[in-house]
Write an enzyme that holds these catalytic residues in place. Sequence first.
Site, PDB file in Angstrom:
ATOM      1  N   GLU A   1       9.281  -6.900  -0.879  1.00 47.03           N
ATOM      2  CA  GLU A   1       9.114  -5.440  -0.757  1.00 47.03           C
ATOM      3  C   GLU A   1      10.108  -4.890   0.268  1.00 47.03           C
ATOM      4  O   GLU A   1      10.746  -3.860   0.042  1.00 47.03           O
ATOM      5  CB  GLU A   1       7.683  -5.101  -0.322  1.00 47.03           C
ATOM      6  CG  GLU A   1       6.642  -5.350  -1.406  1.00 47.03           C
ATOM      7  CD  GLU A   1       5.230  -5.031  -0.942  1.00 47.03           C
ATOM      8  OE1 GLU A   1       4.484  -4.430  -1.721  1.00 47.03           O
ATOM      9  OE2 GLU A   1       4.855  -5.384   0.201  1.00 47.03           O
TER      10      GLU A   1
ATOM     11  N   GLY B   1      -0.958  -7.672   0.259  1.00 49.94           N
ATOM     12  CA  GLY B   1      -0.858  -8.480  -0.964  1.00 49.94           C
ATOM     13  C   GLY B   1       0.106  -9.650  -0.810  1.00 49.94           C
ATOM     14  O   GLY B   1       0.421 -10.326  -1.793  1.00 49.94           O
TER      15      GLY B   1
HETATM   16  C1  5RP Z   1       1.502  -5.749  -0.764  1.00 52.96           C
HETATM   17  C2  5RP Z   1       1.508  -4.486   0.014  1.00 52.96           C
HETATM   18  C3  5RP Z   1       0.717  -3.345  -0.537  1.00 52.96           C
HETATM   19  O1  5RP Z   1       1.589  -2.307  -0.840  1.00 52.96           O
HETATM   20  C4  5RP Z   1      -0.286  -2.912   0.491  1.00 52.96           C
HETATM   21  O2  5RP Z   1      -1.108  -4.037   0.807  1.00 52.96           O
HETATM   22  C5  5RP Z   1      -1.170  -1.766  -0.037  1.00 52.96           C
HETATM   23  O3  5RP Z   1      -1.946  -2.240  -1.093  1.00 52.96           O
HETATM   24  P1  5RP Z   1      -2.967  -1.318  -1.901  1.00 52.96           P
HETATM   25  O4  5RP Z   1      -2.164  -0.279  -2.603  1.00 52.96           O
HETATM   26  O5  5RP Z   1      -3.650  -2.274  -2.822  1.00 52.96           O
HETATM   27  O6  5RP Z   1      -3.926  -0.705  -0.902  1.00 52.96           O
HETATM   28  O7  5RP Z   1       2.126  -4.342   1.040  1.00 52.96           O
HETATM   29  O8  5RP Z   1       2.158  -6.769  -0.086  1.00 52.96           O
END
Ligand code: 5RP
Length: 222
Positions: A102, A96
């Site tokens: 994060e 994302g």
């Molecule tokens: C966003 C992230 C998300 O936590 C990762 O992409 C997992 O996403 P999802 O829960 O939609 O599968 O790192 O930067």
Amino acid sequence: MNLKMLAAYEAGDEIKDGQIIGLGTGSTTHYFIEKIGMRIQEEGISVMGVPTSYQSFILAKQWKIPLTTLEEHDVDIAVDGADEIDPDFNLIKGGGGAHTLEKIVDYSAEELIIIADDSKKVNKLGKFPVPLEIIHQSTKLVFDSLKDMGGEPKIRMATEKDGPVISDNGNFIIDVNFGEIDNPIQLEKDLNSIPGVVENGIFSQMVDKVILGTSNGVEVLK
Ligand code: 5RP
């Protein structure tokens, strides 16, 4: 209940009254934030969240979760998603594009729980490309360095806007295919040593617990 929701709701039930919570980003943490919001409404728990993106900020506001910052409070527990999880709990994150904040929030937390459906479990990281947030003026330098390291970088393009994805911090996101990653701990360090790289999406040696949603129920890995 879908598998992401299963894992997220389980993590939501583990949150204790009074905790400061890092709120991860993505479709799995979406359910976690929802669960915290419901527990505030139904049980009256008193918690505060530290968002990791505009997405989690907006969602937390919708659920009336009080928010705070890393300056004001220490984070007791962060709950976040992942794109890949290896047997040593090394992760690829950043699907994302929110991995920079994060990583800051997850690293600050006393405890880090990863929630995911069981499709995210892999033997070796690398099927999912490694996301990097970069300063756009460094694109050529970063691409040349990544190719020297054996990577195949691509700028992540937006789908509802012309041109590249711009991160919450105003930077480019690039995705780098390295194939199978033998040493994620070293790669995480090497990627951040390239000038212009703000942060990369390998999270090594940070995770305390993984909660997976599986077709047989919740699986907890420690
Ligand atoms: C966003 C992230 C998300 O936590 C990762 O992409 C997992 O996403 P999802 O829960 O939609 O599968 O790192 O930067």
